[in-house]
Design an enzyme around this catalytic site. Structure first.
Site, PDB file in Angstrom:
ATOM      1  N   ASP A  42       4.820  -7.261  -8.155  1.00 12.31           N
ATOM      2  CA  ASP A  42       3.616  -7.104  -7.349  1.00 12.31           C
ATOM      3  C   ASP A  42       2.535  -6.351  -8.121  1.00 12.31           C
ATOM      4  O   ASP A  42       2.654  -5.136  -8.325  1.00 12.31           O
ATOM      5  CB  ASP A  42       4.001  -6.347  -6.067  1.00 12.31           C
ATOM      6  CG  ASP A  42       2.824  -6.104  -5.154  1.00 12.31           C
ATOM      7  OD1 ASP A  42       1.799  -6.786  -5.316  1.00 12.31           O
ATOM      8  OD2 ASP A  42       2.938  -5.240  -4.269  1.00 12.31           O
ATOM      9  N   SER A  95       0.632  -3.154  -6.227  1.00  9.88           N
ATOM     10  CA  SER A  95       1.197  -1.832  -5.931  1.00  9.88           C
ATOM     11  C   SER A  95       1.866  -1.304  -7.203  1.00  9.88           C
ATOM     12  O   SER A  95       1.975  -2.023  -8.207  1.00  9.88           O
ATOM     13  CB  SER A  95       2.208  -1.910  -4.783  1.00  9.88           C
ATOM     14  OG  SER A  95       3.365  -2.625  -5.164  1.00  9.88           O
ATOM     15  N   ASN A 126       4.874   1.076  -7.210  1.00  9.00           N
ATOM     16  CA  ASN A 126       6.198   1.700  -7.111  1.00  9.00           C
ATOM     17  C   ASN A 126       7.299   0.650  -7.144  1.00  9.00           C
ATOM     18  O   ASN A 126       7.110  -0.467  -6.668  1.00  9.00           O
ATOM     19  CB  ASN A 126       6.325   2.486  -5.803  1.00  9.00           C
ATOM     20  CG  ASN A 126       5.543   3.787  -5.844  1.00  9.00           C
ATOM     21  OD1 ASN A 126       4.338   3.799  -5.598  1.00  9.00           O
ATOM     22  ND2 ASN A 126       6.218   4.867  -6.187  1.00  9.00           N
ATOM     23  N   TRP A 172      10.843  -0.013  -5.532  1.00 14.11           N
ATOM     24  CA  TRP A 172      11.806   0.452  -4.529  1.00 14.11           C
ATOM     25  C   TRP A 172      12.791  -0.664  -4.194  1.00 14.11           C
ATOM     26  O   TRP A 172      12.447  -1.834  -4.212  1.00 14.11           O
ATOM     27  CB  TRP A 172      11.134   1.032  -3.292  1.00 14.11           C
ATOM     28  CG  TRP A 172      10.363   0.101  -2.401  1.00 14.11           C
ATOM     29  CD1 TRP A 172       9.015  -0.072  -2.366  1.00 14.11           C
ATOM     30  CD2 TRP A 172      10.905  -0.748  -1.381  1.00 14.11           C
ATOM     31  NE1 TRP A 172       8.679  -0.986  -1.401  1.00 14.11           N
ATOM     32  CE2 TRP A 172       9.817  -1.413  -0.773  1.00 14.11           C
ATOM     33  CE3 TRP A 172      12.188  -1.017  -0.913  1.00 14.11           C
ATOM     34  CZ2 TRP A 172       9.971  -2.326   0.260  1.00 14.11           C
ATOM     35  CZ3 TRP A 172      12.347  -1.930   0.126  1.00 14.11           C
ATOM     36  CH2 TRP A 172      11.244  -2.564   0.694  1.00 14.11           C
ATOM     37  N   TYR A 206       3.259   1.562   5.751  1.00 11.96           N
ATOM     38  CA  TYR A 206       2.815   0.203   6.048  1.00 11.96           C
ATOM     39  C   TYR A 206       2.260   0.218   7.465  1.00 11.96           C
ATOM     40  O   TYR A 206       2.485   1.161   8.215  1.00 11.96           O
ATOM     41  CB  TYR A 206       3.984  -0.781   5.945  1.00 11.96           C
ATOM     42  CG  TYR A 206       4.536  -0.889   4.553  1.00 11.96           C
ATOM     43  CD1 TYR A 206       3.985  -1.771   3.644  1.00 11.96           C
ATOM     44  CD2 TYR A 206       5.589  -0.099   4.147  1.00 11.96           C
ATOM     45  CE1 TYR A 206       4.482  -1.863   2.367  1.00 11.96           C
ATOM     46  CE2 TYR A 206       6.097  -0.186   2.869  1.00 11.96           C
ATOM     47  CZ  TYR A 206       5.530  -1.073   1.990  1.00 11.96           C
ATOM     48  OH  TYR A 206       6.015  -1.150   0.718  1.00 11.96           O
ATOM     49  N   ASP A 235      -3.814 -10.052  -7.448  1.00  8.61           N
ATOM     50  CA  ASP A 235      -2.666  -9.508  -6.723  1.00  8.61           C
ATOM     51  C   ASP A 235      -1.590 -10.574  -6.538  1.00  8.61           C
ATOM     52  O   ASP A 235      -1.757 -11.509  -5.748  1.00  8.61           O
ATOM     53  CB  ASP A 235      -3.140  -8.986  -5.368  1.00  8.61           C
ATOM     54  CG  ASP A 235      -2.013  -8.361  -4.556  1.00  8.61           C
ATOM     55  OD1 ASP A 235      -0.899  -8.217  -5.103  1.00  8.61           O
ATOM     56  OD2 ASP A 235      -2.237  -8.020  -3.392  1.00  8.61           O
ATOM     57  N   THR A 278       0.463 -11.248  -2.855  1.00  2.00           N
ATOM     58  CA  THR A 278       0.002 -12.034  -1.715  1.00  2.00           C
ATOM     59  C   THR A 278      -0.298 -13.452  -2.174  1.00  2.00           C
ATOM     60  O   THR A 278      -0.477 -13.701  -3.360  1.00  2.00           O
ATOM     61  CB  THR A 278      -1.232 -11.377  -1.052  1.00  2.00           C
ATOM     62  OG1 THR A 278      -1.493 -12.051   0.175  1.00  2.00           O
ATOM     63  CG2 THR A 278      -2.450 -11.437  -1.929  1.00  2.00           C
TER      64      THR A 278
END
Lengths: 336, 46
Positions: A35, A38, A40, A42, A80, A222, A225
């Site tokens: 992505d 963003s 991070n 996780w 979120y 991005d 999306t």
């Protein structure tokens, strides 16, 4: 309004391209979204409670089974719209494409919000934007690979396969670009704000007329999306131009049989024109035995502190090979 | 040398919901979550 940001910048409902990474020794595999919206990494934790359905339905990282695990323990939460992803930081070896970031910090998620993550076909998110927007300032995986000199150059690039019959959905290249996947020239534009992969867009054209971004605007590339999003009023103009009608929540549909006669829409970036044809910007979905065609453009107004932003998602990146260069802080596009 | 990861393309969740005819329900659920989020924040909760 964080919900709006969720809808737009973190709209994993629309995420479509996943890859596999491994964490720990021996390797534990996870499917993640790469992505660029963003920063991070996780993944679900073995330590999540049994009642966290999203966590239980996905692969979970077990630090107890990794000889390279190192404790960090800082708590973290990513907000979120529909709740918070909560967890804590751990460190371990994270491998992508056979290259490994040692002692890479990442978040073990112990609580995941909402329906999206329950139904998600991916386990986690691997953020590839700038460290500046990483929660807790945790260094992103690709930046660790750069610092540990594991990649020959600080560049990664996305090719998304638009051939629906192919097994291969796409390819990320780490450490450079893959000349087999694009046609020269590649045109670079400078990053205007280190956070997202943000750059200046000159205008949006319908034929030769301006239908958006009239005085220049900011845009981001991005991969998290699938649509192209922009300010509501301007996107409404685009929808009108292509003959789309409102569906719901900022989305529009078009008559599938009109596709052959619909106009092109172009984006001008760094003086170069990138054109999308109707079959590039329309998504065909079969529901209840009939086809519906969804416009790949979506209108959303972000809060003033974020300002006007266009988001070029998979609809754009699928048509134009996209390269991200940390070394020279620039984004490049070429014909895929 | 340059390293590569193959990507898998899958239907988006939204596509899956639409194909199953459940997208309206999903939109409703999200709108409801949004509303309750706004209510919580307007009551001073951080």
């Amino acid at each position: 309004d964080p919900n709006e940001i969720d809808e737009l910048l973190r709209n994993y409902m629309d995420a479509q391209y996943f890859g596999v990474i491994s964490i720990g020794t021996p390797a534990q595999n996870f499917t993640v979204i790469f992505d660029t919206g963003s920063s991070n990494l996780w993944i679900p934790s073995k330590k999540c409670p049994f009642y966290d359905i999203a966590c239980m339905l996905h692969h979970r990282y077990n630090s107890g089974k990794s000889s390279t695990y190192k404790e960090d323990g800082r708590k973290m939460a990513i907000q979120y719209g529909t709740g918070s992803m909560k967890g804590f930081i751990s460190k371990d070896t994270v491998c992508v494409a056979g290259i490994c970031a040692e002692e890479q910090p990442f978040a073990e998620a112990t609580s995941e919000p909402g329906l999206t993550f329950i139904a998600a076909k991916f386990d986690g998110i691997l953020g590839m934007a700038y460290p500046e927007i990483a929660v807790l300032g945790v260094k992103p995986v690709f930046n660790t690979l750069i610092d540990q000199k594991k990649v020959p150059s600080p560049v990664f690039a996305f090719w998304l396969n638009r051939n629906p019959d192919s097994e291969l959905g796409g390819e990320i290249t780490f450490g450079g670009m893959d000349p087999k996947r694009y046609i020269e020239p590649i045109t670079w534009t400078p990053v205007t704000r280190k956070g997202y992969w943000q750059f200046k867009m000159d205008k949006v054209l319908g034929g030769s007329s301006s239908i958006g971004c009239p005085n220049g605007c900011q845009a981001i590339a991005d991969t998290g999306t699938s649509l192209i999003a922009g300010p509501k009023a301007q996107v409404e103009q685009i929808q009108k131009f292509i003959g789309a009608e409102p569906l719901m929540k900022g989305e529009y549909m078009v008559q599938c049989d009109k596709l052959p006669t619909m106009p092109d829409v172009s984006f001008v970036i760094a003086g170069q024109t990138y054109t999308l044809k109707p079959h590039d910007y329309v998504m065909n979905i079969t529901t209840a035995g009939k086809s519906i065609c969804i416009s790949g453009f979506m209108g959303i107004d972000l809060p003033p502190r974020v300002g006007e932003l266009w988001i070029l998602g998979d609809v754009f990146i699928g048509r134009y090979y996209t390269a991200f260069d940390f070394g020279q802080d620039r984004v490049g596009f070429a014909q895929a | 040398s340059v390293m590569q990861i193959p990507l898998r393309k899958v239907k988006t969740l939204k596509q899956t919901m639409m194909e199953a005819g459940n997208y309206e329900e999903l939109a409703y659920q999200r709108a409801y979550a949004h509303k309750s989020f706004l209510q919580k924040t307007s009551m001073g909760s951080n």
